[in-house]
Scaffold this active site. Structure first.
Site, PDB file in Angstrom:
ATOM      1  N   SER A  46       0.871  -1.187   0.000  1.00 44.47           N
ATOM      2  CA  SER A  46       0.000   0.000   0.000  1.00 44.47           C
ATOM      3  C   SER A  46       0.901   1.227   0.000  1.00 44.47           C
ATOM      4  O   SER A  46       2.092   1.134   0.363  1.00 44.47           O
ATOM      5  CB  SER A  46      -0.854  -0.004   1.270  1.00 44.47           C
ATOM      6  OG  SER A  46      -1.469   1.251   1.478  1.00 44.47           O
ATOM      7  N   TYR A 104      -2.580  -0.417  10.454  1.00 46.55           N
ATOM      8  CA  TYR A 104      -2.639  -0.833   9.046  1.00 46.55           C
ATOM      9  C   TYR A 104      -1.299  -0.524   8.359  1.00 46.55           C
ATOM     10  O   TYR A 104      -0.733  -1.380   7.678  1.00 46.55           O
ATOM     11  CB  TYR A 104      -3.785  -0.111   8.325  1.00 46.55           C
ATOM     12  CG  TYR A 104      -3.890  -0.463   6.858  1.00 46.55           C
ATOM     13  CD1 TYR A 104      -4.364  -1.712   6.451  1.00 46.55           C
ATOM     14  CD2 TYR A 104      -3.498   0.440   5.875  1.00 46.55           C
ATOM     15  CE1 TYR A 104      -4.463  -2.047   5.115  1.00 46.55           C
ATOM     16  CE2 TYR A 104      -3.594   0.114   4.530  1.00 46.55           C
ATOM     17  CZ  TYR A 104      -4.071  -1.128   4.146  1.00 46.55           C
ATOM     18  OH  TYR A 104      -4.154  -1.452   2.815  1.00 46.55           O
TER      19      TYR A 104
END
Ligand SMILES: NC(=O)c1ccc[n+]([C@@H]2O[C@H](COP(=O)([O-])OP(=O)(O)OC[C@H]3O[C@@H](n4cnc5c(N)ncnc54)[C@H](OP(=O)(O)O)[C@@H]3O)[C@@H](O)[C@H]2O)c1
Length: 247
Positions: free
Chosen positions: A144, A157
């Site tokens: 990501s 995250y």
């Protein structure tokens, strides 16, 4: 879709039941690769595999929970049994229940660590011995933009995605010559990822952030590019953001 049944590489995709994994399965099958699809929602996988097959592609699927090392081992073994080898393992399954740390959503922290980090490690543990035995292979990990920068409500995250980046680089160094390693890092992309956010403030913040989302096919294209390079070319990191995204 190209009628190339039985040709190309054998590519395993975790988290293939929606979003980026689904788009990747469609794209790779269209390129003539044989795809083996894993996720928990087998109704989705059945439908997807059926559509790929109906369009002259080659696809099969198996229920998979990446938080179980045994499940992931069985998934890889079944793919090998079915197609004879394992050329590419796309460790794509992920969850993103964002929240500020002070909300103390410890169960959600655990789930992110289990799926996003342990799931990737289990994928490597299952595929690496097979690839080594075959004399080569390719591990593709979905990270990501959160693997490069930390944003509000995304500490855990981002930590999981930093970890995926570190694991990918370590694997690359250790397996140079035999195993190719690619880290694909999407910015905001259309998918079901934000559905798992239970924290009201994080859910609201996501609405504006996600308004510029690019199609999942844009990430599938990046994965297809990495896989499609000649054997001596190792595409290590690709970051794909919406052009409109400042972060
Ligand atoms: N979309 C974005 O903006 C974005 C940005 C950066 C990175 N990413 C990353 O891209 C990857 C794919 O996410 P997505 O955006 O396509 O979201 P998505 O539509 O929610 O897809 C996530 C996939 O992961 C699977 N999954 C979740 N838990 C699992 C488990 N325990 N075992 C097996 N599969 C599991 C889901 O399948 P089941 O629920 O059927 O098991 C689903 O197929 C993730 O790693 C995510 O972190 C996405």
């Amino acid at each position: 879709m190209a009628a190339m049944t039985g040709t190309g590489k054998v590519v395993l995709v975790t988290g293939a039941s929606s979003g980026i994994g689904e788009a990747t399965a469609r794209r790779l099958a269209a390129d003539g690769h044989r795809v083996y699809l894993g996720a928990r929602r087998t109704d989705r996988l059945e439908e997807l595999a059926g559509q790929i097959t109906a369009e002259s592609g080659t696809a099969a699927y198996q229920r998979l929970d990446v938080t179980s090392a045994e499940d992931v081992r069985a998934f890889v073994a079944a793919a090998r049994e079915r197609f004879g080898r394992v050329d590419v393992m796309v460790n794509n399954a992920g969850v993103m229940p964002l929240s500020p740390l002070e909300a103390l959503k410890v169960d959600e922290w655990d789930r992110m660590l289990d799926v996003n980090v342990r799931g990737v490690l289990y994928g490597i543990a299952a595929a690496l011995p097979v690839m080594t035995e075959q004399g080569g292979g390719h591990i593709v990990n979905t990270a990501s933009v959160g693997a490069y920068e930390v944003s509000h409500s995304a500490a855990v995250y981002c930590a999981t995605k930093f970890a995926v980046r570190a694991i990918s680089e370590g694997l690359r160094q250790e397996s140079a010559g035999d195993i190719r390693v690619s880290l694909i890092s999407p910015g905001v992309t259309e998918s079901e990822l934000a559905d798992s956010i239970s924290d009201e403030s994080a859910r609201e913040a996501m609405k504006t952030y996600r308004s510029v989302a690019i199609p999942a096919s844009a990430i599938a294209d990046a994965i297809a590019y990495a896989i499609g390079q000649p054997a001596e070319v190792d595409v290590n990191e690709i970051v794909v953001r919406p052009a409109a995204s400042a972060q």
